[in-house]
Design a protein around this motif. Structure first.
Motif, PDB file in Angstrom:
ATOM      1  N   ILE A 196      30.249 -31.868  11.619  1.00  0.00           N
ATOM      2  CA  ILE A 196      30.898 -33.131  11.602  1.00  0.00           C
ATOM      3  C   ILE A 196      29.870 -34.122  11.520  1.00  0.00           C
ATOM      4  CG2 ILE A 196      32.855 -32.241  12.883  1.00  0.00           C
ATOM      5  CD1 ILE A 196      31.814 -33.519  15.541  1.00  0.00           C
ATOM      6  N   MET A 197      28.478 -34.230  11.967  1.00  0.00           N
ATOM      7  CA  MET A 197      27.749 -35.263  11.774  1.00  0.00           C
ATOM      8  C   MET A 197      27.416 -35.324  10.276  1.00  0.00           C
ATOM      9  SD  MET A 197      26.956 -36.700  14.548  1.00  0.00           S
ATOM     10  CE  MET A 197      25.706 -37.835  14.222  1.00  0.00           C
ATOM     11  N   LEU A 198      27.233 -34.426   9.632  1.00  0.00           N
ATOM     12  CA  LEU A 198      26.972 -34.501   8.189  1.00  0.00           C
ATOM     13  C   LEU A 198      28.196 -35.486   7.630  1.00  0.00           C
ATOM     14  CD1 LEU A 198      25.406 -31.320   6.968  1.00  0.00           C
ATOM     15  CD2 LEU A 198      24.327 -33.479   6.895  1.00  0.00           C
ATOM     16  N   LEU A 199      29.410 -34.894   7.854  1.00  0.00           N
ATOM     17  CA  LEU A 199      30.612 -35.539   7.237  1.00  0.00           C
ATOM     18  C   LEU A 199      30.693 -37.068   7.722  1.00  0.00           C
ATOM     19  CD1 LEU A 199      33.133 -32.748   7.738  1.00  0.00           C
ATOM     20  CD2 LEU A 199      32.068 -33.652   5.375  1.00  0.00           C
ATOM     21  N   GLY A 200      30.335 -37.208   8.878  1.00  0.00           N
ATOM     22  CA  GLY A 200      30.161 -38.412   9.366  1.00  0.00           C
ATOM     23  C   GLY A 200      29.243 -39.510   8.698  1.00  0.00           C
ATOM     24  N   GLY A 201      28.142 -38.812   8.497  1.00  0.00           N
ATOM     25  CA  GLY A 201      27.089 -39.640   7.462  1.00  0.00           C
ATOM     26  C   GLY A 201      27.392 -39.663   6.136  1.00  0.00           C
ATOM     27  N   LEU A 202      28.239 -38.845   5.725  1.00  0.00           N
ATOM     28  CA  LEU A 202      28.733 -39.087   4.301  1.00  0.00           C
ATOM     29  C   LEU A 202      29.724 -39.857   4.393  1.00  0.00           C
ATOM     30  CD1 LEU A 202      28.963 -37.552   1.497  1.00  0.00           C
ATOM     31  CD2 LEU A 202      30.904 -36.301   2.413  1.00  0.00           C
ATOM     32  N   GLY A 203      30.633 -40.065   5.195  1.00  0.00           N
ATOM     33  CA  GLY A 203      31.500 -41.238   5.215  1.00  0.00           C
ATOM     34  C   GLY A 203      30.903 -42.575   5.362  1.00  0.00           C
ATOM     35  N   LEU A 204      30.064 -42.490   6.264  1.00  0.00           N
ATOM     36  CA  LEU A 204      29.124 -43.792   6.507  1.00  0.00           C
ATOM     37  C   LEU A 204      28.478 -44.180   5.058  1.00  0.00           C
ATOM     38  CD1 LEU A 204      28.721 -45.726   8.892  1.00  0.00           C
ATOM     39  CD2 LEU A 204      26.711 -44.330   9.352  1.00  0.00           C
ATOM     40  N   SER A 254      36.360 -33.053  11.566  1.00  0.00           N
ATOM     41  CA  SER A 254      35.822 -33.281  10.413  1.00  0.00           C
ATOM     42  C   SER A 254      36.393 -34.323   9.550  1.00  0.00           C
ATOM     43  CB  SER A 254      35.685 -32.021   9.496  1.00  0.00           C
ATOM     44  OG  SER A 254      35.224 -30.955  10.069  1.00  0.00           O
ATOM     45  N   LEU A 255      37.762 -34.264   9.585  1.00  0.00           N
ATOM     46  CA  LEU A 255      38.365 -35.312   9.044  1.00  0.00           C
ATOM     47  C   LEU A 255      38.230 -36.808   9.704  1.00  0.00           C
ATOM     48  CD1 LEU A 255      41.681 -33.619   8.000  1.00  0.00           C
ATOM     49  CD2 LEU A 255      39.839 -34.239   6.384  1.00  0.00           C
ATOM     50  N   GLY A 256      38.265 -36.828  11.068  1.00  0.00           N
ATOM     51  CA  GLY A 256      38.042 -38.009  11.930  1.00  0.00           C
ATOM     52  C   GLY A 256      36.823 -38.408  11.491  1.00  0.00           C
ATOM     53  N   PHE A 257      35.676 -37.663  11.684  1.00  0.00           N
ATOM     54  CA  PHE A 257      34.558 -38.279  11.418  1.00  0.00           C
ATOM     55  C   PHE A 257      34.246 -38.758  10.027  1.00  0.00           C
ATOM     56  CE2 PHE A 257      30.767 -37.508  14.732  1.00  0.00           C
ATOM     57  CZ  PHE A 257      31.971 -37.255  15.795  1.00  0.00           C
ATOM     58  N   LEU A 258      34.927 -38.182   8.982  1.00  0.00           N
ATOM     59  CA  LEU A 258      34.533 -38.452   7.691  1.00  0.00           C
ATOM     60  C   LEU A 258      35.469 -39.873   7.694  1.00  0.00           C
ATOM     61  CD1 LEU A 258      33.617 -37.622   4.959  1.00  0.00           C
ATOM     62  CD2 LEU A 258      35.937 -36.822   4.370  1.00  0.00           C
ATOM     63  N   ALA A 259      36.761 -40.008   8.140  1.00  0.00           N
ATOM     64  CA  ALA A 259      37.291 -41.323   8.141  1.00  0.00           C
ATOM     65  C   ALA A 259      36.670 -42.535   9.089  1.00  0.00           C
ATOM     66  CB  ALA A 259      38.774 -41.009   8.654  1.00  0.00           C
ATOM     67  N   ALA A 260      35.909 -42.076  10.308  1.00  0.00           N
ATOM     68  CA  ALA A 260      35.474 -43.198  11.040  1.00  0.00           C
ATOM     69  C   ALA A 260      34.149 -43.598  10.352  1.00  0.00           C
ATOM     70  CB  ALA A 260      35.291 -42.687  12.411  1.00  0.00           C
ATOM     71  N   VAL A 268      21.074 -41.804   5.497  1.00  0.00           N
ATOM     72  CA  VAL A 268      21.894 -41.610   6.359  1.00  0.00           C
ATOM     73  C   VAL A 268      22.304 -40.367   6.995  1.00  0.00           C
ATOM     74  CG1 VAL A 268      24.478 -42.226   6.984  1.00  0.00           C
ATOM     75  CG2 VAL A 268      23.162 -43.885   5.730  1.00  0.00           C
ATOM     76  N   LEU A 269      22.348 -39.476   5.986  1.00  0.00           N
ATOM     77  CA  LEU A 269      22.482 -38.165   6.229  1.00  0.00           C
ATOM     78  C   LEU A 269      21.477 -37.477   6.899  1.00  0.00           C
ATOM     79  CD1 LEU A 269      23.649 -36.416   2.940  1.00  0.00           C
ATOM     80  CD2 LEU A 269      25.027 -37.133   5.091  1.00  0.00           C
ATOM     81  N   VAL A 320      25.222 -44.638  13.560  1.00  0.00           N
ATOM     82  CA  VAL A 320      24.847 -42.963  13.537  1.00  0.00           C
ATOM     83  C   VAL A 320      24.891 -42.597  15.112  1.00  0.00           C
ATOM     84  CG1 VAL A 320      23.308 -41.408  13.033  1.00  0.00           C
ATOM     85  CG2 VAL A 320      23.756 -43.082  10.967  1.00  0.00           C
ATOM     86  N   ASN A 321      24.137 -43.266  15.826  1.00  0.00           N
ATOM     87  CA  ASN A 321      24.135 -42.876  17.175  1.00  0.00           C
ATOM     88  C   ASN A 321      25.509 -42.975  17.877  1.00  0.00           C
ATOM     89  OD1 ASN A 321      23.267 -44.419  20.284  1.00  0.00           O
ATOM     90  ND2 ASN A 321      22.420 -42.638  19.506  1.00  0.00           N
ATOM     91  N   MET A 322      26.317 -43.726  17.508  1.00  0.00           N
ATOM     92  CA  MET A 322      27.703 -43.681  18.183  1.00  0.00           C
ATOM     93  C   MET A 322      28.330 -42.549  17.770  1.00  0.00           C
ATOM     94  SD  MET A 322      29.236 -45.651  20.144  1.00  0.00           S
ATOM     95  CE  MET A 322      28.344 -47.056  20.213  1.00  0.00           C
ATOM     96  N   LEU A 323      28.189 -42.300  16.466  1.00  0.00           N
ATOM     97  CA  LEU A 323      28.859 -40.896  15.909  1.00  0.00           C
ATOM     98  C   LEU A 323      28.145 -39.606  16.582  1.00  0.00           C
ATOM     99  CD1 LEU A 323      28.964 -41.500  12.226  1.00  0.00           C
ATOM    100  CD2 LEU A 323      31.033 -41.393  13.674  1.00  0.00           C
ATOM    101  N   GLY A 324      26.999 -39.734  17.146  1.00  0.00           N
ATOM    102  CA  GLY A 324      26.378 -38.715  17.642  1.00  0.00           C
ATOM    103  C   GLY A 324      26.778 -38.473  19.067  1.00  0.00           C
TER     104      GLY A 324
END
Lengths: 355, 540
Positions: free
Chosen positions: B419-427, B315-321, B438-439, B364-368
């Motif tokens: 983690i996808m939601l958190l990645g989107g939030l970070g993005l 989760s933290l990693g996705f948020l940061a990335a 983005v979400l 987004v695709n990369m995160l996925g």
């Protein structure tokens, strides 16, 4: 007596290996049943079938009148298991694991109790504390720091403190020291006194001899012997040593006598000894033919007599060293065994290897 | 003579770890290489391929020297892009290759090295296998030496592969880049050797060393965002900064190699010193005792307890990335938008809408695709629990197989969405707008991730031996997504990956059919896997 575990003609193959080849096992409710066999003979496979972890290829297996495969979860509420090789989670403490197993037997319910009214899991809290003390287990250590013996203690405490009807113990003491072994034996007796059924797979024959009401010996996935220790002893030879005042008459021709050794004491000590003993006789006799041998001995005048029943170890070794002929028939000892198997079949409790 | 030298020799022997401290190293090294015969070539191959495929794609995208010079100039002036890739020291094909991939290949070499070293040191001790080996004719220092030599072999092969493969761009530059990447691997190999002495658990040793690699990357990125020539002190603290400052293909500064040599020597010596001061299986950071009673009461609670660390970390990693990607989106989109070829690639990844949306969609695709790695690792916890025999007593208690598996699968499938939601939030936060779009785009990726999770459940359910094949499936999807657009791979091949069917969001039009179909496929695969799991024997 009702039957707690009943297995008949169980077959299980792993690829080309026939782990179980028509195994039979009958455990009465409330007894401690010894489950013996050399490494790789199929003990653990049988246990895993009984626990519904493996599915048998053919044959019948029932425990507490349930099917171990289809009724696994219901059945497991009433069964506790201690594997021979206990693996714990590295970062969970022993106490956490004990309570987890306890609650899982209770379907996740928590029992309340204990002096401080604290939550101690689905286990009897007093019993849990008592067992931890008796096994001298430190429940605060993390899984990865326990030695093999201590990991086994974690599983044993969880099993003994659980409210179950059947305990399945698969070589549970292989890592315990002799003191702990004694604690273990006392616990097993307590469990039996509470009316629990215990299936104990073990290599420690003194332990089995000490604890078990009946034993089953298996070999190459098949039961070769089953019954009470007294029954089993009956099947085998008793060793007899006697000092006689007269010459032995016709002992050699009696049925069931083996390895007869007659030692003439006359002439050695220049004349008859003051007690009148003239010769010493050593022999092995099939236990069911003992009566005729004794009669023959008393006819010759007995001064002293020792008769030793075979130890479980002798029974055990005899089976393991025995050569099974290609067609599965065995040598002399098999005869007596067949008789008993026929007997036990008659009362319906046993159906074994007679072929 | 003998009388006087023997005590001295004995004292020396005690100090270096007994007589013949290296006995058996050769055998252990061969053994390590045999055990790593799949993993090692795979890492080396993938890392090498990433580096060696770059000149060709750079040549197609920036075909003229003028275009390359423009790229280099623009990259140098944007601080967030410098943080991501480092400064450009030369606009030659070789120079751009080193710039674009150097840090990342270094990170891959570092991860490979840490896995090799921990696997053959702390892992062996923790499992108890080391005792058996140390009881044989094996010197006290042989296991650590064999592990480091195995890492040296792997990094050496990787260095030679890169040096040989890039020789066409200039021999000395290729050699410098190869050596720098291999040497970075060795710096982290020796670092892992130290950490392996400190912790009792191999997993923690891997995690800590991984964290140090992350810290090295962050230091380099921070230094490079501040200066455009790699001269920041922060950059010089990081081994990944040394890699960059060797300046492959741009008047190599060979003396930087001495830094690598010094670090490897110093860290290696420290690892040996620590190893010599402790017993087998012991560590310098002792394990703290746990509670005497536990509150875990269900299979689900246990699954959460076992997986919560991973869920938190991802989760933290996705948020940061996500935040990092979001931060560079604006500048990067402007940059690639100025070049017809890169624009085309990004549009293949992210769709035909505005270049910024296309860039966001590509991220987004990369995160996925990375989240697919999470779901596979999470599903395969079941595999680990079963093969380590820890599942056996649980399933011998009143826990059905479905409930036991279900606890882990909820975390796998739910965690992937989280983690996808958190990645989107970070993005969205990093980019500064378009939160809802983005979400939504991130959620659209979830069915594809679930499909790969379903593949993992099915393979594991059929047989534990097949389970690792799920990594291959996720790896294939990642590879297609990563190099497919640049190489313009035909759509039929791209369709092998579930990600290839998804609408390109944000910016594109939402298509419900692939989303629903993939969700259905994921559900069917999972159901089939669970059915198979119920029917088969457990590993014993």
């Amino acid at each position: 007596m009702t039957t707690a575990i009943s297995v008949a003609g169980l077959h299980k193959s792993f690829g080309k290996t026939h782990a179980l080849d028509g195994l039979d096992l009958e455990v009465e409710a409330g007894e401690v049943h010894g489950f013996l066999g050399p490494n790789g003979s199929g003990k653990s496979t049988t246990i895993r079938v009984l626990l519904g972890l493996l599915r048998a290829d053919s044959g019948a297996a029932r425990m507490l009148d349930m099917d171990p495969w289809t009724d696994a979860v219901e059945l497991h509420r009433r069964v506790a298991y201690v594997p021979g090789d206990v693996t714990l989670w590295r970062n969970l403490s022993g106490g956490e694991v004990i309570d987890l197993y306890g609650r899982l037997h209770n379907g996740g319910r928590t029992r309340r109790g204990g002096k401080d009214g604290g939550r101690t899991g689905g286990l009897d809290p007093a019993r849990r504390a008592d067992l931890i003390e008796r096994f001298e287990l430190d429940p605060t250590k993390k899984g990865r720091t326990y030695s093999k013996g201590n990991r086994q203690k974690v599983a044993l405490v969880a099993a003994f403190a659980s409210d179950v009807d059947v305990l399945i113990l698969d070589e549970p003491t292989s890592g315990l020291d002799p003191l702990m072994e004694e604690v273990f034996q006392r616990c097993v007796r307590e469990e039996r006194d509470r009316g629990r059924t215990i299936l104990l797979s073990s290599h420690i024959l003194s332990e089995v001899e000490e604890l078990c009401d009946r034993v089953s010996i298996i070999r190459k996935g098949r039961t070769v012997e089953s019954g009470s220790l007294a029954d089993l002893r009956h099947l085998t030879r008793t060793s007899v040593t006697a000092e006689l005042t007269g010459p032995p008459n016709g002992l050699a021709s009696l049925p069931g006598v083996h390895e007869l050794e007659v030692q003439d004491l006359e002439g050695q000590d220049a004349g008859v000894r003051p007690d009148g003993v003239r010769c010493r006789v050593r022999l092995h006799v099939d236990t069911d033919k003992l009566n005729a041998v004794l009669r023959s001995l008393t006819d010759s005048g007995v001064r002293s007599l020792t008769s030793t029943p075979p130890t479980l170890e002798e029974l055990f070794l005899r089976h393991y060293q025995e050569d099974v002929q290609p067609d599965g028939r065995r040598d002399v000892q098999a005869d007596g065994r067949r008789d008993v198997q026929a007997d036990s079949r008659a009362d319906g409790s046993e159906e074994t290897v007679a072929r | 003579m003998t009388a006087t030298t023997t005590p001295a020799a004995g004292a020396f022997a005690a100090r270096v770890g007994g007589s013949r401290p290296l006995a058996g190293t050769g055998t252990l090294l061969r053994f390590a290489l045999r055990r790593d015969r799949v993993m090692m070539p795979l890492w080396i191959g993938v890392t090498g391929l990433l580096v060696l495929s770059l000149p060709a794609s750079l040549k197609t995208v920036y075909s003229t020297p003028a275009e390359r010079a423009t790229l280099a100039r623009q990259m140098l002036t944007n601080s967030s892009l410098r943080a991501t890739y480092g400064p450009v020291f030369s606009d030659s094909i070789g120079g751009l290759t080193a710039w674009r991939i150097g840090s990342y290949a270094g990170v891959l070499a570092a991860i490979m090295s840490l896995i090799i070293v921990v696997r053959h040191t702390r892992d062996e001790e923790e499992s108890g296998r080391q005792e058996l080996i140390s009881a044989a004719m094996v010197g006290r220092r042989a296991p650590l030496t064999a592990a480091l030599l195995a890492a040296l072999v792997a990094n050496g092969v990787l260095a030679l592969l890169i040096a040989g493969g890039l020789a066409g761009q200039g021999g000395s530059g290729a050699l410098a880049l190869g050596l720098a990447i291999g040497a970075t691997g060795m710096v982290f190999a020796t670092m892992a050797a130290i950490v392996a002495q400190l912790t009792e658990s191999a997993r923690l040793a891997k995690g800590l060393t991984g964290g140090l690699i992350g810290a090295a990357f962050v230091l380099r990125a921070a230094g490079d965002s501040a200066t455009d020539d790699g001269s920041s002190l922060l950059t010089w603290i990081s081994p990944l900064g040394w890699l960059e400052n060797l300046r492959a293909f741009a008047d190599e500064r060979w003396w930087v190699l001495l830094l690598f040599v010094a670090a490897v020597a110093a860290q290696g010596a420290a690892a040996y010193a620590l190893a010599g001061r402790r017993d087998v299986g012991m560590s310098f950071l002792p394990t703290r005792p746990g509670p005497a009673t536990g509150r875990l009461g269900t299979a689900e609670a246990l699954a959460w307890r076992l997986q919560r660390g991973a869920v938190l970390g991802w989760s933290l990693g996705f948020l940061a990335a996500g935040a990092a990607f979001g931060g560079i989106t604006k500048g990067a989109a402007d940059l690639v938008g100025g070049n017809a070829k890169t624009r085309e690639i990004i549009e293949r990844m992210g769709g035909q809408a505005g270049i910024t949306d296309a860039f966001l969609a590509a991220m987004v695709n990369m995160l996925g695709m990375v989240a697919a790695l999470y779901i596979v690792s999470s599903v395969l916890r079941l595999h680990g629990e079963e093969t380590s025999q820890r599942a056996e007593p649980l399933l011998a208690a009143a826990v059905g197989r479905l409930r036991w598996a279900g606890g882990h699968l909820v975390l796998a499938f739910g965690g992937a969405s989280l983690i996808m939601l958190l990645g989107g939030l970070g993005l969205a936060l990093g980019y500064g707008s378009e939160l809802g779009a983005v979400l939504g785009a991130c959620l659209v990726q979830v069915p594809a991730i679930w499909t790969l999770g379903g593949v993992a459940v099915l393979l594991y359910g059929l047989s534990p031996r097949l389970a690792p094949g799920a990594w291959a499936a996720a790896g294939l999807a990642l590879l297609l997504g990563w190099i497919g657009p640049a190489l313009n791979i035909p759509q039929t091949v791209m369709d092998l990956s579930p990600f290839g069917h998804l609408p390109k969001l944000p910016g594109g039009t939402m298509a419900w059919t692939p989303v629903l179909v993939l969700t259905g496929i994921a559900a069917a695969l999972t159901a089939a896997g669970l059915t198979a799991l119920r029917r088969r024997d457990l590993t014993t």
